[in-house]
Design a protein around this motif. Structure first.
Motif, PDB file in Angstrom:
ATOM      1  N   HIS A   5       3.839  20.863  -4.409  1.00  0.00           N
ATOM      2  CA  HIS A   5       4.033  19.963  -5.542  1.00  0.00           C
ATOM      3  C   HIS A   5       2.926  20.118  -6.582  1.00  0.00           C
ATOM      4  N   GLY A   6       2.304  21.282  -6.609  1.00  0.00           N
ATOM      5  CA  GLY A   6       1.370  21.607  -7.676  1.00  0.00           C
ATOM      6  C   GLY A   6      -0.092  21.421  -7.359  1.00  0.00           C
ATOM      7  N   GLU A   7      -0.428  20.972  -6.162  1.00  0.00           N
ATOM      8  CA  GLU A   7      -1.846  20.820  -5.838  1.00  0.00           C
ATOM      9  C   GLU A   7      -2.419  22.186  -5.483  1.00  0.00           C
ATOM     10  N   ASN A   8      -3.641  22.423  -5.901  1.00  0.00           N
ATOM     11  CA  ASN A   8      -4.299  23.696  -5.687  1.00  0.00           C
ATOM     12  C   ASN A   8      -4.542  23.918  -4.202  1.00  0.00           C
ATOM     13  N   PHE A   9      -4.082  25.033  -3.673  1.00  0.00           N
ATOM     14  CA  PHE A   9      -4.268  25.360  -2.257  1.00  0.00           C
ATOM     15  C   PHE A   9      -5.735  25.569  -1.917  1.00  0.00           C
ATOM     16  N   GLU A  10      -6.521  26.029  -2.885  1.00  0.00           N
ATOM     17  CA  GLU A  10      -7.919  26.372  -2.637  1.00  0.00           C
ATOM     18  C   GLU A  10      -8.830  25.153  -2.563  1.00  0.00           C
ATOM     19  N   GLU A  11      -8.362  23.966  -2.942  1.00  0.00           N
ATOM     20  CA  GLU A  11      -9.193  22.771  -2.842  1.00  0.00           C
ATOM     21  C   GLU A  11      -9.594  22.549  -1.393  1.00  0.00           C
ATOM     22  N   ASP A  12     -10.846  22.236  -1.180  1.00  0.00           N
ATOM     23  CA  ASP A  12     -11.378  22.009   0.161  1.00  0.00           C
ATOM     24  C   ASP A  12     -11.075  23.185   1.092  1.00  0.00           C
ATOM     25  N   ALA A  13     -11.084  24.387   0.563  1.00  0.00           N
ATOM     26  CA  ALA A  13     -10.769  25.574   1.360  1.00  0.00           C
ATOM     27  C   ALA A  13     -11.685  25.667   2.565  1.00  0.00           C
ATOM     28  N   GLY A  14     -11.122  26.041   3.697  1.00  0.00           N
ATOM     29  CA  GLY A  14     -11.892  26.229   4.903  1.00  0.00           C
ATOM     30  C   GLY A  14     -11.971  25.002   5.778  1.00  0.00           C
ATOM     31  N   HIS A  15     -11.419  23.885   5.331  1.00  0.00           N
ATOM     32  CA  HIS A  15     -11.484  22.673   6.148  1.00  0.00           C
ATOM     33  C   HIS A  15     -10.242  22.505   7.004  1.00  0.00           C
ATOM     34  N   SER A  16      -9.093  22.413   6.383  1.00  0.00           N
ATOM     35  CA  SER A  16      -7.867  22.294   7.172  1.00  0.00           C
ATOM     36  C   SER A  16      -6.696  22.798   6.357  1.00  0.00           C
TER      37      SER A  16
ATOM     38  N   ILE B  37       3.371  14.078  -9.431  1.00  0.00           N
ATOM     39  CA  ILE B  37       4.497  14.999  -9.642  1.00  0.00           C
ATOM     40  C   ILE B  37       4.841  15.105 -11.122  1.00  0.00           C
ATOM     41  N   GLN B  38       4.901  13.973 -11.788  1.00  0.00           N
ATOM     42  CA  GLN B  38       5.293  13.956 -13.201  1.00  0.00           C
ATOM     43  C   GLN B  38       4.288  14.674 -14.088  1.00  0.00           C
ATOM     44  N   ARG B  39       3.030  14.734 -13.653  1.00  0.00           N
ATOM     45  CA  ARG B  39       2.027  15.493 -14.417  1.00  0.00           C
ATOM     46  C   ARG B  39       2.184  16.998 -14.205  1.00  0.00           C
ATOM     47  N   LYS B  40       2.809  17.399 -13.111  1.00  0.00           N
ATOM     48  CA  LYS B  40       2.919  18.818 -12.763  1.00  0.00           C
ATOM     49  C   LYS B  40       4.275  19.438 -13.121  1.00  0.00           C
ATOM     50  N   PHE B  41       5.335  18.629 -13.125  1.00  0.00           N
ATOM     51  CA  PHE B  41       6.686  19.147 -13.322  1.00  0.00           C
ATOM     52  C   PHE B  41       7.362  18.455 -14.500  1.00  0.00           C
ATOM     53  N   GLY B  42       8.352  19.145 -15.065  1.00  0.00           N
ATOM     54  CA  GLY B  42       9.148  18.549 -16.117  1.00  0.00           C
ATOM     55  C   GLY B  42       9.973  17.387 -15.585  1.00  0.00           C
ATOM     56  N   GLU B  43      10.337  16.476 -16.462  1.00  0.00           N
ATOM     57  CA  GLU B  43      11.042  15.259 -16.067  1.00  0.00           C
ATOM     58  C   GLU B  43      12.354  15.529 -15.342  1.00  0.00           C
TER      59      GLU B  43
ATOM     60  N   GLU C  74       0.831  -1.200   0.000  1.00  0.00           N
ATOM     61  CA  GLU C  74       0.000   0.000   0.000  1.00  0.00           C
ATOM     62  C   GLU C  74       0.874   1.262   0.000  1.00  0.00           C
ATOM     63  N   TYR C  75       1.931   1.254   0.814  1.00  0.00           N
ATOM     64  CA  TYR C  75       2.815   2.412   0.901  1.00  0.00           C
ATOM     65  C   TYR C  75       3.567   2.621  -0.414  1.00  0.00           C
ATOM     66  N   ILE C  76       4.110   1.563  -0.956  1.00  0.00           N
ATOM     67  CA  ILE C  76       4.870   1.654  -2.208  1.00  0.00           C
ATOM     68  C   ILE C  76       3.972   2.156  -3.338  1.00  0.00           C
ATOM     69  N   ASN C  77       2.747   1.642  -3.414  1.00  0.00           N
ATOM     70  CA  ASN C  77       1.806   2.110  -4.437  1.00  0.00           C
ATOM     71  C   ASN C  77       1.436   3.574  -4.223  1.00  0.00           C
ATOM     72  N   GLY C  78       1.308   3.996  -2.964  1.00  0.00           N
ATOM     73  CA  GLY C  78       1.023   5.399  -2.669  1.00  0.00           C
ATOM     74  C   GLY C  78       2.144   6.319  -3.129  1.00  0.00           C
ATOM     75  N   VAL C  79       3.379   5.895  -2.909  1.00  0.00           N
ATOM     76  CA  VAL C  79       4.531   6.682  -3.361  1.00  0.00           C
ATOM     77  C   VAL C  79       4.533   6.765  -4.887  1.00  0.00           C
ATOM     78  N   LYS C  80       4.241   5.657  -5.549  1.00  0.00           N
ATOM     79  CA  LYS C  80       4.183   5.657  -7.018  1.00  0.00           C
ATOM     80  C   LYS C  80       3.092   6.607  -7.507  1.00  0.00           C
ATOM     81  N   GLU C  81       1.956   6.600  -6.818  1.00  0.00           N
ATOM     82  CA  GLU C  81       0.860   7.496  -7.179  1.00  0.00           C
ATOM     83  C   GLU C  81       1.270   8.955  -6.985  1.00  0.00           C
ATOM     84  N   PHE C  82       1.951   9.244  -5.881  1.00  0.00           N
ATOM     85  CA  PHE C  82       2.448  10.601  -5.621  1.00  0.00           C
ATOM     86  C   PHE C  82       3.421  11.021  -6.727  1.00  0.00           C
ATOM     87  N   MET C  83       4.325  10.131  -7.102  1.00  0.00           N
ATOM     88  CA  MET C  83       5.310  10.469  -8.132  1.00  0.00           C
ATOM     89  C   MET C  83       4.637  10.652  -9.496  1.00  0.00           C
ATOM     90  N   SER C  84       3.581   9.911  -9.774  1.00  0.00           N
ATOM     91  CA  SER C  84       2.821  10.120 -11.016  1.00  0.00           C
ATOM     92  C   SER C  84       2.184  11.503 -11.011  1.00  0.00           C
TER      93      SER C  84
END
Length: 111
Positions: free
Chosen positions: A73-84, A26-32, A14-24
């Motif tokens: 890492h490129g995620e929108n700060f405004e997502e779920d604004a007002g929660h945490s 990243i790759q959509r947001k930043f150059g290689e 589960e952890y290894i797959n989560g890291v792979k998902e995080f890196m995917s």
């Protein structure tokens, strides 16, 4: 995106797959070849490295478990604004009105 892996066991599937998902993500947001901040539990988004090195750091050291909104890492700060804020459990609540300082002190004493 499910982020329960952040609190999972290092080296678990589960952890290894989560890291792979995080890196995917990243790759959509930043150059290689673009360096990124390392969110591992040792670097705490304070040091930049090549993406492959960051992936190894996260796998070996674990990712900082409170870093659940990936704004560095490129995620929108405004997502779920007002929660945490950054998954710290800090609620954006202005229910104290004009006297917010006294209310915060009361909360601190109660805790």
């Amino acid at each position: 995106m499910n982020r329960s892996w952040l609190n999972g066991t290092l080296f678990s599937p589960e952890y290894i797959n989560g890291v792979k998902e995080f890196m995917s993500f990243i790759q959509r947001k930043f150059g290689e070849d673009e360096d990124i901040l390392c969110p591992c539990s040792r670097c705490l988004n304070q040091k930049s490295f090549h993406q492959a090195f960051v992936e190894k750091h996260i796998l070996m050291n674990g990712m900082e478990s409170t870093y659940t909104r990936w704004i560095h890492h490129g995620e929108n700060f405004e997502e779920d604004a007002g929660h945490s804020i950054h998954g710290t459990g800090v609620i954006d609540d202005d229910s104290y009105g004009d006297d917010c300082f006294d209310g915060m002190l009361q909360d601190l004493c109660t805790a």
